[in-house]
Design a protein around this motif. Sequence first.
Motif, PDB file in Angstrom:
ATOM      1  N   GLN A  59       0.863  -1.177   0.000  1.00  0.00           N
ATOM      2  CA  GLN A  59       0.000   0.000   0.000  1.00  0.00           C
ATOM      3  C   GLN A  59       0.900   1.228   0.000  1.00  0.00           C
ATOM      4  O   GLN A  59       1.931   1.261   0.663  1.00  0.00           O
TER       5      GLN A  59
ATOM      6  N   SER B 123       3.486   5.134  -8.132  1.00  0.00           N
ATOM      7  CA  SER B 123       3.966   4.566  -9.391  1.00  0.00           C
ATOM      8  C   SER B 123       4.780   5.611 -10.150  1.00  0.00           C
ATOM      9  O   SER B 123       4.444   6.793 -10.143  1.00  0.00           O
TER      10      SER B 123
ATOM     11  N   GLN C  30      -0.826   6.007 -13.565  1.00  0.00           N
ATOM     12  CA  GLN C  30      -1.255   5.067 -12.521  1.00  0.00           C
ATOM     13  C   GLN C  30      -1.589   5.761 -11.196  1.00  0.00           C
ATOM     14  O   GLN C  30      -2.109   5.126 -10.276  1.00  0.00           O
ATOM     15  N   ASN C  31      -1.266   7.048 -11.085  1.00  0.00           N
ATOM     16  CA  ASN C  31      -1.466   7.813  -9.852  1.00  0.00           C
ATOM     17  C   ASN C  31      -2.592   8.817 -10.016  1.00  0.00           C
ATOM     18  O   ASN C  31      -2.721   9.453 -11.068  1.00  0.00           O
TER      19      ASN C  31
ATOM     20  N   SER D 101      -4.589   7.801  -4.926  1.00  0.00           N
ATOM     21  CA  SER D 101      -4.945   6.444  -5.327  1.00  0.00           C
ATOM     22  C   SER D 101      -3.912   5.976  -6.345  1.00  0.00           C
ATOM     23  O   SER D 101      -3.585   6.704  -7.282  1.00  0.00           O
TER      24      SER D 101
ATOM     25  N   LEU E  66      -3.187   2.946  -8.980  1.00  0.00           N
ATOM     26  CA  LEU E  66      -3.851   1.854  -9.679  1.00  0.00           C
ATOM     27  C   LEU E  66      -3.238   0.520  -9.256  1.00  0.00           C
ATOM     28  O   LEU E  66      -2.027   0.355  -9.252  1.00  0.00           O
ATOM     29  N   GLY E  67      -4.066  -0.419  -8.855  1.00  0.00           N
ATOM     30  CA  GLY E  67      -3.617  -1.732  -8.414  1.00  0.00           C
ATOM     31  C   GLY E  67      -3.331  -1.822  -6.928  1.00  0.00           C
ATOM     32  O   GLY E  67      -3.235  -2.911  -6.382  1.00  0.00           O
ATOM     33  N   LEU E  68      -3.187  -0.663  -6.247  1.00  0.00           N
ATOM     34  CA  LEU E  68      -2.905  -0.671  -4.804  1.00  0.00           C
ATOM     35  C   LEU E  68      -4.024  -0.035  -3.990  1.00  0.00           C
ATOM     36  O   LEU E  68      -4.114  -0.249  -2.792  1.00  0.00           O
ATOM     37  N   GLY E  69      -4.840   0.787  -4.616  1.00  0.00           N
ATOM     38  CA  GLY E  69      -5.902   1.474  -3.899  1.00  0.00           C
ATOM     39  C   GLY E  69      -5.424   2.784  -3.304  1.00  0.00           C
ATOM     40  O   GLY E  69      -4.412   3.347  -3.719  1.00  0.00           O
TER      41      GLY E  69
END
Length: 115
Positions: free
Chosen positions: A22, A47, A52-53, A90, A92-95
Amino acid sequence: GLRSKCQNFDACQFAYFVSGPQANLTDVTPSSGNKGTVLTVTGEGFSQDQSQNFVFVGSHVCSLLTSSTTQLTCQINDDLSGGVYPIQVSVLGLGYAAGQLQFTVQVSISAIKPV
């Protein structure tokens, strides 16, 4: 894992715990400013891929300018009114990232009429 506790069929309780990587938030600079201010959010687990962010100031998207695994810079949109807003990230892929940061949008008076 998923744990359950049932006393009868009408009173079941469930608890779900997620563990894994996380992102974490540690600081935002500046902590206050006007509309259009560029924020630097520091932490870990972001990221390097900017797409992705996602950075939010309250419910408003903060436009990303740069990103690395430890730092994100974004510009606050002009549609925010004065007040104190939580910063959320957030990945992506980690929340959503852990940590609580805030930014204060300052208001200024440019004129008072009649003089």
